[in-house]
Enzyme design. Structure first.
Site, short mmCIF file in Angstrom:
data_model
loop_
_atom_site.label_atom_id
_atom_site.label_comp_id
_atom_site.label_asym_id
_atom_site.label_seq_id
_atom_site.Cartn_x
_atom_site.Cartn_y
_atom_site.Cartn_z
CG ASP A 61 5.29 18.91 29.27
OD1 ASP A 61 5.85 19.12 29.00
OD2 ASP A 61 5.48 18.82 30.75
CG HIS A 62 3.56 22.51 30.02
ND1 HIS A 62 3.52 21.32 30.98
CD2 HIS A 62 4.17 23.43 31.07
CE1 HIS A 62 3.33 21.42 32.13
NE2 HIS A 62 4.13 22.57 32.33
CB CYS A 122 7.57 16.12 29.58
SG CYS A 122 8.91 14.54 30.46
CB THR A 138 13.39 15.57 32.45
OG1 THR A 138 12.46 14.72 32.37
CG2 THR A 138 13.66 16.80 33.48
N GLY A 139 11.81 14.42 29.21
CA GLY A 139 11.64 12.95 29.16
C GLY A 139 11.40 11.75 30.08
CB VAL A 140 12.46 11.62 33.85
CG1 VAL A 140 11.63 10.22 34.63
CG2 VAL A 140 13.66 11.38 33.38
CG HIS A 153 21.33 -3.98 21.79
ND1 HIS A 153 22.00 -3.90 22.65
CD2 HIS A 153 21.24 -4.02 20.32
CE1 HIS A 153 22.96 -4.14 22.10
NE2 HIS A 153 22.43 -5.13 21.24
CG ASN A 154 16.52 -1.62 24.97
OD1 ASN A 154 17.13 -0.40 25.13
ND2 ASN A 154 16.95 -2.82 25.54
NE ARG A 163 24.23 -9.38 22.08
CZ ARG A 163 23.43 -9.46 21.81
NH1 ARG A 163 23.55 -9.89 20.69
NH2 ARG A 163 24.21 -7.81 21.84
CG HIS A 164 19.07 -8.18 20.98
ND1 HIS A 164 19.52 -7.80 22.33
CD2 HIS A 164 19.65 -8.07 20.16
CE1 HIS A 164 21.11 -6.91 22.25
NE2 HIS A 164 21.22 -7.34 20.68
NE ARG A 186 19.09 -10.33 26.94
CZ ARG A 186 20.39 -10.18 26.47
NH1 ARG A 186 20.58 -9.16 25.89
NH2 ARG A 186 21.49 -11.15 26.81
C1 RB5 Z 1 6.61 19.87 34.56
O1 RB5 Z 1 7.25 21.44 34.88
C2 RB5 Z 1 8.08 18.74 34.15
O2 RB5 Z 1 7.95 18.04 35.78
C3 RB5 Z 1 7.45 18.10 32.85
O3 RB5 Z 1 7.71 18.25 32.51
C4 RB5 Z 1 9.25 16.83 33.25
O4 RB5 Z 1 10.09 17.06 33.28
C5 RB5 Z 1 8.20 15.43 33.70
O5 RB5 Z 1 9.49 14.57 34.47
#
Ligand code: RB5
Length: 166
Positions: free
Chosen positions: A10-11, A67, A69-71, A100-101, A134-135, A138
């Site tokens: 993303d940005h 992004c 956080t990557g989350v 493993h994954n 073993r993986h 899963r």
């Molecule tokens: C954008 O502000 C932010 O939420 C995005 O880059 C990311 O961290 C979401 O998980």
């Protein structure tokens, strides 16, 4: 065979992404960037999905998604059936996510890791290989979930010797 990898962000990831692209190219990878290309605010699900679809389709064996956080972008990529996206912030988890994954998409946060750590994460991930063995059950369970196949999931998981209260 030419090594190829798809990358997206993303940005928030647009400054880190070219650093990672250059690093991948220096390692001999052909890199395809699916965007975004500007600092204009956008939505991470678009790019998580874009990377995930290109990996799940077999067009690319591996993908990287960035992004803040990557989350968010890992959640988005993991919505694509066949994607096993790992959101990590250090090399050990990156390596183990391959071994493993069998992770096929690597995600990290441009607000979390600096460019040198990000390159170390990428190297740890690329240098590791899936160990199978073993993986594998899963991974097969995850595939059954992707396929919305509860019978296969039940069959696989019921073979786990110490399956308690699940
Ligand atoms: C954008 O502000 C932010 O939420 C995005 O880059 C990311 O961290 C979401 O998980």
């Amino acid at each position: 065979m030419e090594k190829s990898i798809v990358i997206g962000s993303d940005h928030v990831g647009i400054e880190l992404k070219p650093v990672i692209v250059a690093h991948l190219e220096s390692r001999g990878y052909k890199v395809v960037d699916v965007g975004t290309d500007t600092a204009e605010r956008t939505d991470y699900p678009i790019y998580g999905q874009a990377v995930g679809q290109r990996v799940a389709s077999g067009e690319f064996p591996l993908g990287i998604a960035i992004c803040g956080t990557g989350v968010g972008i890992s959640i988005a990529a993991n919505k694509v059936a066949g994607v096993r996206a790992a959101c990590v912030s250090e090399p050990y988890s990156a390596e183990l996510s391959r071994r493993h994954n069998n992770s096929n998409v690597l995600c990290f946060g441009a607000r979390v890791v600096g460019s040198e750590l990000a390159k170390m994460i990428v190297d740890a991930w690329l240098d590791a290989n899936y160990e199978g063995d073993r993986h594998q059950r899963r991974i097969d369970e995850l595939a059954a979930e992707d396929a919305r196949d509860p019978e296969t999931f039940a069959k696989l998981s019921q073979a786990v010797p110490n399956r308690i209260n699940a």
